[in-house]
Scaffold this active site. Structure first.
Site, mmCIF file in Angstrom:
data_model
loop_
_atom_site.group_PDB
_atom_site.id
_atom_site.type_symbol
_atom_site.label_atom_id
_atom_site.label_comp_id
_atom_site.label_asym_id
_atom_site.label_seq_id
_atom_site.Cartn_x
_atom_site.Cartn_y
_atom_site.Cartn_z
ATOM 1 N N SER A 199 2.960 -1.979 10.391
ATOM 2 C CA SER A 199 4.403 -2.080 10.621
ATOM 3 C C SER A 199 4.983 -3.458 10.287
ATOM 4 C CB SER A 199 4.754 -1.667 12.058
ATOM 5 O OG SER A 199 4.369 -0.320 12.288
ATOM 6 N N HIS A 213 -9.662 1.433 4.511
ATOM 7 C CA HIS A 213 -8.425 1.632 5.275
ATOM 8 C C HIS A 213 -8.710 2.618 6.407
ATOM 9 C CE1 HIS A 213 -4.395 2.839 6.336
ATOM 10 N NE2 HIS A 213 -3.973 1.742 5.760
ATOM 11 N N GLU A 221 -5.939 -4.559 10.425
ATOM 12 C CA GLU A 221 -4.888 -3.565 10.647
ATOM 13 C C GLU A 221 -5.186 -2.782 11.920
ATOM 14 O OE1 GLU A 221 -2.762 -2.520 6.724
ATOM 15 O OE2 GLU A 221 -4.400 -1.124 7.007
ATOM 16 N N GLY A 238 2.078 2.507 10.774
ATOM 17 C CA GLY A 238 3.035 3.597 10.638
ATOM 18 C C GLY A 238 3.718 3.982 11.945
ATOM 19 N N LYS A 289 0.130 4.232 -0.446
ATOM 20 C CA LYS A 289 -0.528 5.459 0.057
ATOM 21 C C LYS A 289 -0.234 6.625 -0.895
ATOM 22 C CE LYS A 289 -0.385 3.438 4.608
ATOM 23 N NZ LYS A 289 -0.353 3.602 6.054
ATOM 24 N N GLU A 349 -7.156 5.045 7.508
ATOM 25 C CA GLU A 349 -6.920 6.457 7.154
ATOM 26 C C GLU A 349 -8.122 7.028 6.409
ATOM 27 O OE1 GLU A 349 -3.174 5.756 5.216
ATOM 28 O OE2 GLU A 349 -2.292 5.251 7.155
ATOM 29 N N ASN A 409 0.869 -1.181 0.000
ATOM 30 C CA ASN A 409 0.000 0.000 0.000
ATOM 31 C C ASN A 409 0.903 1.228 0.000
ATOM 32 O OD1 ASN A 409 -1.858 2.008 0.407
ATOM 33 N ND2 ASN A 409 -2.419 1.377 2.491
HETATM 34 P P1 PGA Z 1 2.519 0.470 7.707
HETATM 35 O O1 PGA Z 1 1.067 0.699 7.028
HETATM 36 O O2 PGA Z 1 3.033 -0.831 7.150
HETATM 37 O O3 PGA Z 1 3.331 1.660 7.301
HETATM 38 O O4 PGA Z 1 2.283 0.388 9.179
HETATM 39 C C1 PGA Z 1 0.184 -0.359 6.823
HETATM 40 C C2 PGA Z 1 -1.077 0.147 6.175
HETATM 41 O O5 PGA Z 1 -1.526 1.242 6.538
HETATM 42 O O6 PGA Z 1 -1.660 -0.522 5.290
#
Ligand code: PGA
Length: 253
Positions: A215, A97, A169, A175, A11, A99, A9
């Site tokens: 992560s 997601h 998630e 993140g 982003k 976000e 992903n």
């Molecule tokens: P990350 O993000 O691996 O940077 O923690 C995962 C995601 O948001 O899909």
């Protein structure tokens, strides 16, 4: 055999040139993927066609969008529809997601509409769920995530739910560098599979891939993916570094 997926992903990152370089880097490594193992690249909208061209001839590779709109077409300036994605040859779409839920106000019912539309266009939704730190600390994460699934997905008939990929998630792990332990991931994935089994039966629940996200790195992917109910990962930060993401692909069991 249930599918296993390493999903990137990206982003809202990378310029066109950087995107092209990263795709080339990822694709040049020799992978030994089995038929049930897939790599899904969720790139920003402007790079979907490029990614589709780059993966041509790479059998286990697929392109994903990171979102689509919940209406078929019309006066929705700035949005992209499921049908548009399908017409580009995109095969997957990330939906819900955290976000998007947090910054764009996406609700469970809105995500139910997006999921139906995506499926009707032949896209495979990667449906994200997961709890905040506050919910985890209150110990109510199982119920919370169950409600996310119920309210968005459980009006789907069996033949449709079987086409879905779920990504668990935990928001506190996204993140932050703070990965869920493999035991925490397995516990939630097992719970999600039981929730699916209650609604659709064991056979359907056994078929649905459940990815872990939050992560995931080259250094912890193998341990996470070794859990019986963890069928791969949805990877943010580490998917922007070719060597790291290649390692994650190779960690599929
Ligand atoms: P990350 O993000 O691996 O940077 O923690 C995962 C995601 O948001 O899909």
């Amino acid at each position: 055999m249930r599918q296993q997926i390493a999903a990137a992903n990206w982003k809202m990152n990378l310029t066109l040139q950087q995107a092209e370089n990263l795709l080339d880097e990822i694709l040049k490594a020799p992978y030994h993927l089995k038929t049930y193992q897939k790599v899904v690249l969720a790139v920003p909208f402007p790079y979907l066609l490029l990614a589709g061209q780059k993966i041509a001839g790479h059998n286990n590779f697929h392109v994903s969008a990171q979102n689509c709109y919940q209406k078929e077409r019309g006066a929705y300036t700035g949005e992209s529809s499921a049908e548009m994605l399908q017409s580009l040859g995109v095969e997957y779409v990330i939906l819900g997601h955290s976000e998007r839920r947090e910054y764009f106000g996406e609700t469970n019912s809105m995500l139910g509409e997006k999921t139906k539309l995506a499926l009707s266009c032949g896209l495979t939704p990667i449906f994200c769920c997961g709890e905040s730190l506050q919910i985890r600390e209150a110990g109510t994460q199982n119920d919370y995530v169950e409600t996310q699934l119920k309210e968005s997905l459980f009006s789907l008939p069996e033949e449709q739910i079987r086409k879905i990929v779920i990504a668990y998630e935990p928001i506190w792990a996204i993140g932050t560098g703070k990965t869920a332990t493999s035991a925490q991931a397995q516990e939630m994935h097992f719970h999600l599979r039981r929730v699916l089994a209650k609604q659709y039966g064991d056979a359907v629940a056994e078929e649905i891939p459940i990815l872990y996200g939050g992560s995931v790195k080259g250094s912890n992917a193998k341990e996470l993916f070794s859990q019986p109910d963890v069928d791969g990962g949805l990877v943010g930060g580490a998917s922007l570094i070719a060597a790291d993401f290649s390692k994650i692909i190779e960690a599929l069991k």
